[in-house]
Design an enzyme around this catalytic site. Structure first.
Site, PDB file in Angstrom:
ATOM      1  N   ILE A 122       1.042  -1.191  -0.043  1.00  0.00           N
ATOM      2  CA  ILE A 122       0.146  -0.063  -0.162  1.00  0.00           C
ATOM      3  C   ILE A 122       1.093   1.271  -0.112  1.00  0.00           C
ATOM      4  CG2 ILE A 122      -2.278  -0.990   1.132  1.00  0.00           C
ATOM      5  CD1 ILE A 122      -1.137   0.212   3.699  1.00  0.00           C
ATOM      6  N   GLU A 162      -0.766  -5.969   9.418  1.00  0.00           N
ATOM      7  CA  GLU A 162      -0.105  -4.547   8.952  1.00  0.00           C
ATOM      8  C   GLU A 162       1.216  -4.785   9.172  1.00  0.00           C
ATOM      9  OE1 GLU A 162      -2.246  -1.605  10.356  1.00  0.00           O
ATOM     10  OE2 GLU A 162      -4.095  -2.047   9.461  1.00  0.00           O
ATOM     11  N   ARG A 182      10.430  15.501  17.879  1.00  0.00           N
ATOM     12  CA  ARG A 182      10.043  14.095  17.205  1.00  0.00           C
ATOM     13  C   ARG A 182       8.530  14.446  16.822  1.00  0.00           C
ATOM     14  NH1 ARG A 182      13.822  11.232  14.921  1.00  0.00           N
ATOM     15  NH2 ARG A 182      15.283  10.225  16.313  1.00  0.00           N
ATOM     16  N   SER A 220      10.111  -3.198  17.168  1.00  0.00           N
ATOM     17  CA  SER A 220       8.606  -3.557  17.598  1.00  0.00           C
ATOM     18  C   SER A 220       7.880  -4.331  16.792  1.00  0.00           C
ATOM     19  CB  SER A 220       7.902  -2.350  17.471  1.00  0.00           C
ATOM     20  OG  SER A 220       6.575  -2.351  18.022  1.00  0.00           O
ATOM     21  N   GLY A 264       5.866  -6.490  16.481  1.00  0.00           N
ATOM     22  CA  GLY A 264       4.352  -6.828  16.204  1.00  0.00           C
ATOM     23  C   GLY A 264       3.953  -6.087  14.906  1.00  0.00           C
ATOM     24  N   GLU A 319      18.364  16.444   6.078  1.00  0.00           N
ATOM     25  CA  GLU A 319      17.615  17.455   5.698  1.00  0.00           C
ATOM     26  C   GLU A 319      16.612  17.944   6.734  1.00  0.00           C
ATOM     27  OE1 GLU A 319      14.749  19.016   2.341  1.00  0.00           O
ATOM     28  OE2 GLU A 319      16.290  17.900   1.686  1.00  0.00           O
TER      29      GLU A 319
END
Length: 178
Positions: A13, A37, A63, A112, A114, A139
């Site tokens: 996707i 996913e 972040r 992670s 999962g 950048e």
């Protein structure tokens, strides 16, 4: 008990600068269909640096996913075809303008599992000196280097300024070596 799932369909996707995304339909060992996913991400390195006066070098930066500043160890993803050792050298230069006489692998872990295949390897760098040639920084990246002692690090964790797994793991390794 068998845990392996059989992939019966994959829908790709998204191809991004940082992640590629797939949605998989799988058949569980019990015969049930399920959706997974998956974010595919380049592997990464993190660099643990502790000064002779027992302070850890951290990078303060913004972040966007967290909508906050964080304090983290120097880290970055491997570029295509790049090995971990080269990535450590590059990240030390880009983020701290330093080079190391010695770099030692500490441990590797999945960030992670999962939802992503990203694997991060922590290294310890020592014998630091300024670089002679500075590499360009990423950048849009604005970084501030900070040296914190163990008490300051513990306060930063309690305040949520240090909140990522790689840095908390680096702190735990540092503490275990004292």
């Amino acid at each position: 008990m068998e845990f392996e799932e059989k992939v019966i369909d994959v829908e790709h996707i998204f191809d991004g600068h940082i992640v590629d995304l797939d949605v998989e339909t799988v058949l569980t060992p019990e015969g049930q269909k399920a959706t997974r996913e998956i974010a595919y991400h380049a592997n990464a390195v993190g660099v643990v640096i502790v000064s002779e006066d027992n302070k850890m070098l951290l990078v303060r930066q913004w972040r966007a996913p967290l909508r906050q500043e964080t304090l983290e160890i120097i880290a970055g993803k491997l570029e295509p075809g790049e090995n971990e050792a080269s990535a450590v050298v590059r990240e030390l230069n880009e983020e701290a303008r330093l080079q190391a006489q010695s770099v030692e692998k500490l441990t590797s872990f999945y960030v992670s599992p999962g939802f992503t295949d990203e694997k991060l390897t922590l290294y310890h760098a020592s014998g630091l000196s300024p670089v002679s040639e500075k590499l360009p920084q990423d950048e849009g990246e604005i970084l501030n280097l900070e040296w914190l002692d163990i008490k300051e690090v513990q306060v930063a964790i309690a305040k949520g300024e240090i909140c990522d797994a790689k840095t908390i793991m680096a702190v735990m390794l540092w503490q275990s070596l004292q």
